[in-house]
Design a protein around this motif. Sequence first.
Motif: not given
Length: 208
Positions: A152-162
């Motif tokens: 789990y990385t910032i790639a997931d954190i950035g995409t999740f809210p979308w």
Amino acid sequence: MIELFSANTPNGKKVSIMLEEIRYEYKVTKVDINSGEQFKEQFKKISPFSKIPVIIDHKKDRTIFESGAILIYLAEQSGKFYNEQSKTEINQWLMAQMGYIGPMLGHIINFIIIIQEKVSLVKKDILKFPKRIYQELDERLSKSKFLSGDNYTIADIGTFPWIARHEWHDIGLKNYKSLSRWYEEISERDTVKRGFAFMDENEFPPKP
Ligand SMILES: N[C@@H](CCC(=O)N[C@@H](CS)C(=O)NCC(=O)O)C(=O)O
């Protein structure tokens, strides 16, 4: 003999009705305005704005365009439906038809229909994008636990809210199995729940 250049529209019918009312003999020459016949040089000679209806009064060798002017001409020629004492009264109603009722009920409604068709085409086109993105993410997540790999990385954190806006995108997140699996797993994280509710404690990531 009157020759009526016309098409099957309200402006066209105004004149044929008047010709029937005054019982004039007339011949109809059809102008196919859908295929652009009104723009032919020959027709423009008698209709400077390329519009139907036009009449030629062959007996008097006169051409008249503009349906209101044609009605007045025919009324004056026949002495019917335009009596002298009521001319001002009749004119104001005829002008209201020409300047307001006709354009509003005709052209403006046509424009609205055309605009709505265009908007729905554009909407259809734009809606392809969410579908495509969901598909791409789903494919990626069918091969990988998280977006960039096993972690789990910032790639997931950035995409999740979308993806948490999936109800707005209205394409059925649950149809994308791997993307849903990823989404649900991240939704369950306490940190994500708290971060999601940072402005509204009642807000939570909507279920797929
Ligand atoms: N003000 C004109 C309007 C005529 C008009 O809009 N005619 C339409 C058909 S109802 C037309 O010829 N459209 C073809 C075009 O504009 O290219 C009249 O009353 O005669």
